[in-house]
Write a protein that holds these residues in place. Structure first.
Motif, PDB file in Angstrom:
ATOM      1  N   GLY A   1      -0.270  -1.621   8.779  1.00  0.00           N
ATOM      2  CA  GLY A   1      -0.927  -0.403   8.931  1.00  0.00           C
ATOM      3  C   GLY A   1      -1.008   0.112  10.525  1.00  0.00           C
ATOM      4  O   GLY A   1      -1.771   0.909  10.661  1.00  0.00           O
TER       5      GLY A   1
ATOM      6  N   HIS B   1       3.169   3.751  10.582  1.00  0.00           N
ATOM      7  CA  HIS B   1       2.937   4.486   9.225  1.00  0.00           C
ATOM      8  C   HIS B   1       4.458   5.264   8.994  1.00  0.00           C
ATOM      9  O   HIS B   1       5.062   5.704   9.855  1.00  0.00           O
TER      10      HIS B   1
ATOM     11  N   LYS C   1      -6.416  -0.776   0.344  1.00  0.00           N
ATOM     12  CA  LYS C   1      -5.610  -0.654   1.791  1.00  0.00           C
ATOM     13  C   LYS C   1      -4.942   0.583   2.020  1.00  0.00           C
ATOM     14  O   LYS C   1      -5.277   1.010   2.998  1.00  0.00           O
ATOM     15  N   ARG C   2      -4.483   1.314   0.955  1.00  0.00           N
ATOM     16  CA  ARG C   2      -3.948   2.616   1.169  1.00  0.00           C
ATOM     17  C   ARG C   2      -4.932   3.570   1.752  1.00  0.00           C
ATOM     18  O   ARG C   2      -4.699   4.631   2.362  1.00  0.00           O
TER      19      ARG C   2
ATOM     20  N   VAL D   1       2.607   1.920  -5.765  1.00  0.00           N
ATOM     21  CA  VAL D   1       1.331   1.423  -4.914  1.00  0.00           C
ATOM     22  C   VAL D   1       0.753   0.181  -5.501  1.00  0.00           C
ATOM     23  O   VAL D   1       0.194   0.648  -6.636  1.00  0.00           O
TER      24      VAL D   1
ATOM     25  N   GLU E   1       8.055   5.871   0.531  1.00  0.00           N
ATOM     26  CA  GLU E   1       7.424   5.549   1.654  1.00  0.00           C
ATOM     27  C   GLU E   1       7.728   4.431   2.171  1.00  0.00           C
ATOM     28  O   GLU E   1       8.310   4.279   3.301  1.00  0.00           O
TER      29      GLU E   1
ATOM     30  N   HIS F   1       0.789  -1.097  -0.011  1.00  0.00           N
ATOM     31  CA  HIS F   1      -0.042   0.171   0.186  1.00  0.00           C
ATOM     32  C   HIS F   1       0.931   1.336  -0.082  1.00  0.00           C
ATOM     33  O   HIS F   1       0.300   2.317   0.177  1.00  0.00           O
ATOM     34  N   LEU F   2       2.170   1.236   0.114  1.00  0.00           N
ATOM     35  CA  LEU F   2       3.011   2.154   0.160  1.00  0.00           C
ATOM     36  C   LEU F   2       3.766   2.567  -1.316  1.00  0.00           C
ATOM     37  O   LEU F   2       4.040   1.472  -2.216  1.00  0.00           O
ATOM     38  N   SER F   3       4.246   3.933  -1.475  1.00  0.00           N
ATOM     39  CA  SER F   3       4.689   4.145  -2.787  1.00  0.00           C
ATOM     40  C   SER F   3       6.408   3.552  -2.209  1.00  0.00           C
ATOM     41  O   SER F   3       6.644   3.177  -1.278  1.00  0.00           O
TER      42      SER F   3
ATOM     43  N   ILE G   1      -0.363   8.087   6.466  1.00  0.00           N
ATOM     44  CA  ILE G   1       0.737   7.953   5.828  1.00  0.00           C
ATOM     45  C   ILE G   1       1.371   9.301   5.475  1.00  0.00           C
ATOM     46  O   ILE G   1       2.268   9.689   5.409  1.00  0.00           O
TER      47      ILE G   1
ATOM     48  N   GLU H   1      -4.608   6.532   4.445  1.00  0.00           N
ATOM     49  CA  GLU H   1      -4.167   7.790   3.689  1.00  0.00           C
ATOM     50  C   GLU H   1      -3.579   8.929   4.438  1.00  0.00           C
ATOM     51  O   GLU H   1      -2.283   9.550   4.354  1.00  0.00           O
TER      52      GLU H   1
END
Length: 451
Positions: free
Chosen positions: A388, A391, A437-438, A432, A205, A200-202, A445, A442
């Motif tokens: 999650g 973060h 999930k992100r 992502v 991130e 779910h992360l870039s 994060i 959001e």
């Protein structure tokens, strides 16, 4: 290198990203790549200057370097993003010593480690990217896997490391005490440094928590550190910084009561965004623990302790999460509860600590040294990110060419949370794989973004 990036970018909007990434195994390995280096010929660059006047922008260079051969048990990673840690600052200002001594000692260990002893040092102890190749004996990871890397480099050939790998005599920090680090387009790691990238992360991130998140986990949560329990009062220095921001989240996630120490109203607000209610702005309170260069002021320790009790309803900290070192250590020992624990890693304000031992021995307190984390602890810390529950605290990212500026801002404490570096990734926000999930996380994060 462009073909590698194209293959990774093809997964960006693909229905089956894994299938797209698997094709990376068919691409040739580049003969060279761009990395951020310090140079052995420049180790005297800052002679005569105070630490605060040494400028990483002068010593960190982006240059083309040859791609080394993979040894057994290693993996070659196409690095999409990395991050700045204080060890890169130390490397860049050649304090407390230059890192080429580390590389020379490592190079004497074996035929394989000779590769690390070079007149340049590719730095960086965080990375998120894609496995490009694996060496002989690697079975857990395959080309195309999306991964993050933790920074424990360990040989595990001696018995001492098999209860806790951090006790191995050949334990090193990758990208600091070894070469081919993560601030580059490619990096080399041992396969047991790899962990799954949270989907779910870039890229930037996912790269940013590695070192500090794992360090905070061992220091605060693990039985090798403070072994924090529910209800513990935890004093956290630099609570909005790269390390402290993860300690704050772990205290909250684990049912403890963080008391966050920061140096500005903006940093205090970041702690409150994370959910911390008890915050001390040490600048606003004008705490001065040293009356001069050589003399600490116990009256200020007492005043600091009174402020903590005011916030906690009369309780002293069960645990003090220490990392500034010289500037704060005397106060940390003083304010800790009878029978409590001061757990320390790093010493960003100085390595030579002074404290009044009466407040340690007579009050039965403990000082615990903590250094990074073993593979299990790093894996558990990364799992909390993936769930999650913890973060990223990424505030902003720089392109690879501006790594010197990124390190400069960390050196000058002109940052919040973590500062990222885009390596192969052409822009932020890529990588992502699980948008649903992100969406649930959001806001959390992005708490530190553009601070």
């Amino acid at each position: 290198m462009q073909k590698i990036l194209d293959a990774i970018m093809a997964a960006e909007n693909a229905a089956d990203p894994e299938a797209e990434l698997a094709a990376i195994a068919k691409l040739p390995v580049p003969e060279s790549y761009r990395g951020v280096v310090v140079r052995a010929e420049e180790t005297s660059l800052f002679e005569g200057l105070d630490s605060r006047d040494k400028d990483p922008r002068r010593s960190l260079h982006v240059q083309e370097v040859p791609t080394p051969e993979l040894a057994p048990g290693e993996a070659l990673i196409a690095v999409m993003a990395s991050a700045i840690n204080y060890n890169t600052v130390w490397t860049s200002i050649f304090e407390p010593m230059d890192t080429f001594g580390f590389l020379r000692r490592y190079g004497r260990l074996s035929e394989q480690t000779k590769r690390h002893d070079l007149p340049y040092h590719v730095v960086g102890s965080d990375a998120a990217g894609v496995v490009l190749r694996v060496g002989p004996g690697v079975t857990r990871w395959n080309p195309g896997d999306e991964v993050v890397a933790h920074c424990l480099n360990v040989e595990l050939e001696e018995a001492a490391g098999h209860d806790d790998t951090m006790l191995d005599p050949q334990q090193r920090i990758w990208g600091f005490e070894t070469n081919f680090g993560g601030l580059a387009e490619l990096c080399i790691v041992k396969s047991n440094q790899l962990m799954p990238k949270p989907r779910h992360l870039s890229w930037e991130e996912a790269a940013s928590p590695g070192l500090v998140n794992s360090t905070a986990y061992r220091q605060l949560v693990s039985h090798h550190g403070a072994n924090m329990k529910q209800g513990d009062v935890v004093l956290i220095w630099g609570a909005s910084g790269g390390l402290g921001s993860y300690a704050t989240q772990m205290a909250l996630n684990g049912g403890a009561i963080p008391v966050c120490v920061v140096s500005s109203p903006e940093k205090a607000e970041l702690c409150r965004r994370m959910g911390a209610d008890l915050v001390i702005d040490r600048t606003a309170e004008d705490f001065r623990f040293w009356s001069d260069e050589n003399t600490q002021d116990p009256a200020e320790w007492r005043r600091f302790g009174e402020k903590i009790r005011e916030l906690t309803g009369g309780e002293d900290p069960d645990i003090v999460f220490e990392h500034p070192g010289r500037e704060t250590f005397g106060a940390s020992v003083y304010v800790t509860k009878r029978g409590g624990t001061i757990v320390t890693c790093a010493s960003t304000s100085g390595f030579m600590h002074q404290f009044d031992n009466r407040y340690l021995w007579m009050h039965l307190k403990r000082i615990v040294g903590s250094h990074f984390a073993n593979y299990r602890e790093a894996w558990e810390a990364n799992r909390l990110i993936d769930l999650g529950q913890i973060h990223p605290t990424l505030s902003k990212s720089f392109p690879l060419e501006q790594t010197g500026q990124a390190a400069y801002e960390v050196h000058r404490n002109a940052h919040q949370g973590k500062v990222g570096v885009l390596c192969l990734s052409p822009t932020e926000g890529l990588g992502v794989r699980d948008g649903d999930k992100r969406a649930r996380f959001e806001t959390a994060i992005n708490r530190f973004r553009n601070c």
